[in-house]
Design a protein around this motif. Structure first.
Motif, PDB file in Angstrom:
ATOM      1  N   GLN A  48       0.075   3.561   5.574  1.00 14.20           N
ATOM      2  CA  GLN A  48      -0.060   3.758   4.136  1.00 14.20           C
ATOM      3  C   GLN A  48      -1.372   3.159   3.612  1.00 14.20           C
ATOM      4  OE1 GLN A  48       2.215   5.270   1.747  1.00 14.20           O
ATOM      5  NE2 GLN A  48       2.844   6.205   3.688  1.00 14.20           N
ATOM      6  N   ALA A  49      -1.774   2.013   4.166  1.00  9.60           N
ATOM      7  CA  ALA A  49      -3.024   1.370   3.740  1.00  9.60           C
ATOM      8  C   ALA A  49      -4.228   2.230   4.105  1.00  9.60           C
ATOM      9  CB  ALA A  49      -3.139  -0.013   4.368  1.00  9.60           C
ATOM     10  N   TRP A  87      -9.137  -5.880   4.499  1.00  9.81           N
ATOM     11  CA  TRP A  87      -8.190  -4.914   5.062  1.00  9.81           C
ATOM     12  C   TRP A  87      -8.274  -4.852   6.583  1.00  9.81           C
ATOM     13  CZ3 TRP A  87      -4.132  -3.080   2.657  1.00  9.81           C
ATOM     14  CH2 TRP A  87      -4.109  -3.060   1.264  1.00  9.81           C
ATOM     15  N   LEU A  88      -9.452  -5.123   7.130  1.00  9.96           N
ATOM     16  CA  LEU A  88      -9.570  -5.162   8.587  1.00  9.96           C
ATOM     17  C   LEU A  88      -8.716  -6.291   9.160  1.00  9.96           C
ATOM     18  CD1 LEU A  88     -10.895  -4.292  11.273  1.00  9.96           C
ATOM     19  CD2 LEU A  88     -12.804  -5.823  10.713  1.00  9.96           C
ATOM     20  N   ILE A 109      -3.564  -7.924  17.827  1.00 13.22           N
ATOM     21  CA  ILE A 109      -3.436  -6.816  16.885  1.00 13.22           C
ATOM     22  C   ILE A 109      -1.962  -6.632  16.582  1.00 13.22           C
ATOM     23  CG2 ILE A 109      -3.865  -4.367  16.480  1.00 13.22           C
ATOM     24  CD1 ILE A 109      -6.160  -4.516  18.473  1.00 13.22           C
ATOM     25  N   ALA A 110      -1.533  -7.057  15.391  1.00 12.75           N
ATOM     26  CA  ALA A 110      -0.128  -6.955  14.975  1.00 12.75           C
ATOM     27  C   ALA A 110      -0.083  -6.325  13.587  1.00 12.75           C
ATOM     28  CB  ALA A 110       0.511  -8.340  14.970  1.00 12.75           C
ATOM     29  N   PRO A 111      -0.283  -5.007  13.491  1.00 12.64           N
ATOM     30  CA  PRO A 111      -0.368  -4.348  12.170  1.00 12.64           C
ATOM     31  C   PRO A 111       0.923  -4.466  11.376  1.00 12.64           C
ATOM     32  CG  PRO A 111      -0.135  -2.720  13.922  1.00 12.64           C
ATOM     33  CD  PRO A 111      -0.364  -4.032  14.600  1.00 12.64           C
ATOM     34  N   PRO A 112       0.828  -4.691  10.063  1.00 13.06           N
ATOM     35  CA  PRO A 112       2.021  -4.721   9.201  1.00 13.06           C
ATOM     36  C   PRO A 112       2.684  -3.351   9.153  1.00 13.06           C
ATOM     37  CG  PRO A 112       0.126  -5.728   8.117  1.00 13.06           C
ATOM     38  CD  PRO A 112      -0.390  -5.032   9.331  1.00 13.06           C
ATOM     39  N   PRO A 151       0.830  -1.207   0.000  1.00 12.86           N
ATOM     40  CA  PRO A 151       0.000   0.000   0.000  1.00 12.86           C
ATOM     41  C   PRO A 151       0.865   1.256   0.000  1.00 12.86           C
ATOM     42  CG  PRO A 151       0.018  -1.001   2.177  1.00 12.86           C
ATOM     43  CD  PRO A 151       0.727  -1.954   1.267  1.00 12.86           C
ATOM     44  N   SER A 152       0.343   2.318  -0.640  1.00 10.10           N
ATOM     45  CA  SER A 152       1.081   3.575  -0.659  1.00 10.10           C
ATOM     46  C   SER A 152       0.116   4.732  -0.865  1.00 10.10           C
ATOM     47  CB  SER A 152       2.130   3.576  -1.777  1.00 10.10           C
ATOM     48  OG  SER A 152       1.503   3.526  -3.034  1.00 10.10           O
TER      49      SER A 152
END
Length: 767
Positions: free
Chosen positions: A689-690, A665-666, A681-684, A560-561
């Motif tokens: 950006q997402a 995406w969630l 909860i371990a966000p990339p 994502p950007s």
């Protein structure tokens, strides 16, 4: 400099427009074509009126000036006198109309304009303007004050007067027991008469005269294309029915209303009340009812006075005898005239085609007329399937009852089912009027273009000899739009059997098949259409991919950007709240999936449907809420998580797409790469950006949708949507991308703010 328009800026606008004397300002925009056409007219007028200051303002470049003045259309001409706005016109005026406005500006009494402005402010405050008597009542609908005597039952009785919000008298008439009866007059703001005529027991009777003003006035006269050269119009009434309309110039000479040119000489043998229809260059004798609808015998002649057609009308609809010239209209070259009957605008009964000596060449019974409501309820439009024999039986019954329209439509469905077009061709030959190919196509195209959203006009055109393939395709489109795709497919297949060379019909079939969920065949139709109409074929193929995408884990398939700053680093909602939202998305998706499956036969294999997500619903579906929520003291937000599963097939699939994207995406935001319930909860690394990407792509989609080719995203540019760059997407497909990213953005807005209750809050879908 006198005689030359001044280019205004925000710095000098007030100084120029508020100084003593007269000033007119042309508010324009660079993209406005009428503005550019009007500019030389405005400049030339400046040379003719050196005593008036002419100025122009680029309203788009200087919104800070134009917006507070309420300038929202271009060009808009605003006239000032001694600093007071006295007139504005939002259109490109002709040189003559502009000169008239400028001459009127010279005659404006500023003190009187100030008085009227004060009176308008008093009216807005609910107070009587000066000059309006005590006891007058304000009518919001008519926007007038009214006052006059009443009879013992409280009905207006006697002379009543009416005033505008600015206190100027606009009307006076005699009322008798609540109804106008006797002479009436309306007035321009300067007191001159604008209209006069008479009522007889509530109905207009006798001449009603409009008189133009050289001053500023709100009274209507030059509407509907009537030229400014027309200074007087007389409409002759016979107890509410208009018998004749005449227009005159300032010299009292009768003129053509649209141009103001002298009225042509009427052929001597025509009735005295025959009027010129300048749009057709024909003479007409038309009787109108009180609602200005045709009523009684109507006749039209060509410019030389040769009768073209005549018909009887009943309150706006053809009803009774019809006669017309018909050279080069019918397949038999001998036919010069046609004659028949109509009921409620539709041809019916026996029609005769005659030669030049009025001898009958052909007679044909067109059967019973069928109005819109009756035909709309016909079983020929049912979405339930029947065998070819079943449709033939329905056609036989309808033909026996002289319901020939239904008989032909039922035959069309039988032919589509059996793939045998001969019975339909035979039925058309036996029951309809035999037109030439050009005439048949013209009739069909006209009806489909003007009345293609109604059932009865197309069937009537079929009986009158309209080209059958075009009309049956018209029915296919209408049935598909009313969520009857199986019926639509039958009519489209009948049209294709009649006109197999028309490759464009593959596009119509593709849209119908999309509504039936037959994705594979749509791609084949797109391939068949590619050589004849490549752009249409690409649209169809992309639309099919949009409705029937590959439902895998969409999130994170590409890094994502976005270009936004201040992006969040991690979700702000709790794990428990996220898990509950996953259940809500899964509940919605399972419900949509089930609704779509119900549209197929039991046990049918539907390869494109998303996988079963019941594994995310350990204890079954969860509650979907619909409620209102207060945000602060002044803002109220609606939350609607519920589903409407009765909507059309395409809408269901697009709702499925939006929810699927948001759920993907969630889960990705918690560190998942498959559809499993997150336990932490371990966000990339690209989480922020997402979140920004969803909002930026929504903005880009809306910019492309509303601004088209002038948007920031040019052809060949932008993110890919189903393999196509945003800048190359058709507007209808841009709307699908917009919908997907609106849902994804709403999810991220919820995820990043613990004060948000649900992604389905009404305030989370802005751009």
């Amino acid at each position: 400099m006198a005689g030359v328009p001044v280019e205004l800026t925000p710095e000098d606008f007030e100084a120029v427009t508020q100084k003593p004397g007269m000033c007119v300002v042309d508010f324009w925009a660079p993209w406005c074509e009428p503005c550019h056409e009007f500019a030389p007219v405005f400049s030339e007028a400046a040379a003719r009126f050196p005593d008036i200051t002419f100025a122009r303002l680029d309203a788009e470049a200087h919104e800070a000036v134009a917006e507070p003045l309420g300038i929202d259309a271009y060009p808009t001409i605003v006239a000032f006198k001694d600093g007071l706005e006295v007139r504005r016109v939002s259109e490109a005026l002709s040189p003559e109309a502009l000169d008239r406005l400028l001459v009127a500006l010279r005659a404006v009494d500023v003190s009187e304009e100030e008085r009227r402005k004060t009176n308008r402010e008093r009216t807005e405050a609910g107070e009587l303007p000066t000059g309006v008597p005590e006891g007058a009542i304000w009518d919001d609908g008519d926007e007038e004050w009214s006052f006059g005597p009443k009879d013992a039952k409280g009905r207006p009785h006697g002379t009543w007067r009416y005033w505008r919000a600015d206190g100027t008298l606009c009307n006076e008439c005699i009322m008798v027991q609540g109804n106008p009866h006797g002479p009436f007059r309306r007035f321009h703001e300067d007191g001159a008469v604008s209209q006069e005529g008479a009522f007889e027991q509530g109905q207009l009777h006798g001449p009603r005269t409009w008189i133009a003003s050289d001053g500023f006035t709100s009274e209507r006269m030059h509407e509907g294309g009537v030229s400014e050269r027309v200074r007087k119009t007389v409409m002759h009434y016979d107890r509410g029915t208009v018998r004749q309309v005449e227009h005159f110039n300032g010299d009292g000479q009768r003129v053509v209303p649209s141009t103001g040119e002298p009225y042509p000489t009427r052929p001597a043998h025509l009735p005295e009340d025959a009027e010129l229809r300048e749009d057709l260059n024909q003479w007409a004798k038309v009787t109108l009812n009180a609602d200005r609808e045709r009523h009684g015998l109507t006749r039209f002649w060509d410019a030389q006075g040769q009768l073209l057609w005549e018909a009887e009308f009943d309150n706006g609809r053809r009803h009774g005898r019809y006669w017309s010239r018909a050279e080069d209209t019918y397949a038999d070259f001998r036919v010069h005239f046609e004659e028949g009957r109509a009921e409620g605008d539709f041809a019916c009964g026996e029609w005769a085609l005659m030669d030049a000596q009025r001898a009958v060449v052909l007679k044909r019974d067109l059967g019973l007329a069928m109005d819109e409501q009756t035909l709309a309820r016909s079983p020929v439009f049912s979405n339930l399937p029947r065998s070819a024999e079943g449709w033939r039986e329905l056609a036989k019954e309808a033909r026996a009852d002289r319901r020939y329209r239904e008989a032909l439509l039922a035959t069309a469905r039988a032919c589509a089912t059996s793939l045998d077009v001969q019975p339909l061709k035979q039925g058309l030959e036996e029951l309809t009027l035999p037109r030439t190919q050009d005439s048949a196509r013209q009739v069909a195209d006209s009806v489909v273009g003007n009345a293609g959203q109604a059932w009865a006009p197309m069937a009537d055109a079929l009986m009158r000899g309209g080209e059958a393939a075009t009309l049956l395709r018209g029915y296919a489109v209408l049935l598909d739009q009313t969520d009857r795709p199986r019926a639509a497919l039958d009519f489209l297949h009948a049209a294709m059997l009649l006109a197999p060379e028309r490759k464009a019909y593959l596009f119509t079939r593709g849209l119908i098949l999309l509504n039936l969920g037959v994705a594979d065949q749509v791609q084949k139709d797109a391939e068949g259409l590619a050589e004849a109409e490549p752009d249409t074929a690409r649209f169809l193929a992309t639309y099919a991919r949009a409705l029937f995408p590959r439902f895998d884990f969409w999130a994170g398939q590409e890094p994502p950007s976005c270009t936004y700053d201040g992006l969040p680093e991690k979700p702000a909602q709790s794990l428990e709240a996220i898990q509950q939202l996953v259940r809500k998305y899964a509940t919605r998706l399972q419900a949509i999936r089930g609704a779509l499956l119900q549209r197929y036969k039991p046990g049918a294999a539907v390869s494109w449907l998303p996988p079963d997500l019941s594994g995310l619903l350990g204890n079954g579906p969860v509650e979907l809420k619909q409620e209102e929520m207060e945000l602060g003291e002044d803002e109220q937000v609606e939350i609607d998580e519920t589903l409407n599963l009765e909507m059309g097939f395409a809408d269901l699939t697009l709702m499925l797409r939006g929810d699927w994207s948001a759920l993907s995406w969630l889960l990705w935001s918690c560190g998942e790469t498959t559809f499993k319930m997150p336990t932490r909860i371990a966000p990339p690394a690209g989480y922020g950006q997402a979140a920004g990407q969803a909002s930026q792509r929504l903005w880009q989609s809306r910019d492309r949708k509303f601004r088209g080719n002038s948007s920031a995203t040019k052809p060949g540019q932008g993110f890919l949507f189903e393999g196509v760059a945003l800048g190359d997407l058709h507007p209808n497909l841009v709307s699908i991308a917009e919908r997907q990213y609106a849902e994804t953005q709403a999810m991220f807005y919820w995820l990043n703010d613990p004060d948000n209750v649900s992604p389905w809050q009404s305030n989370l879908r802005g751009s």
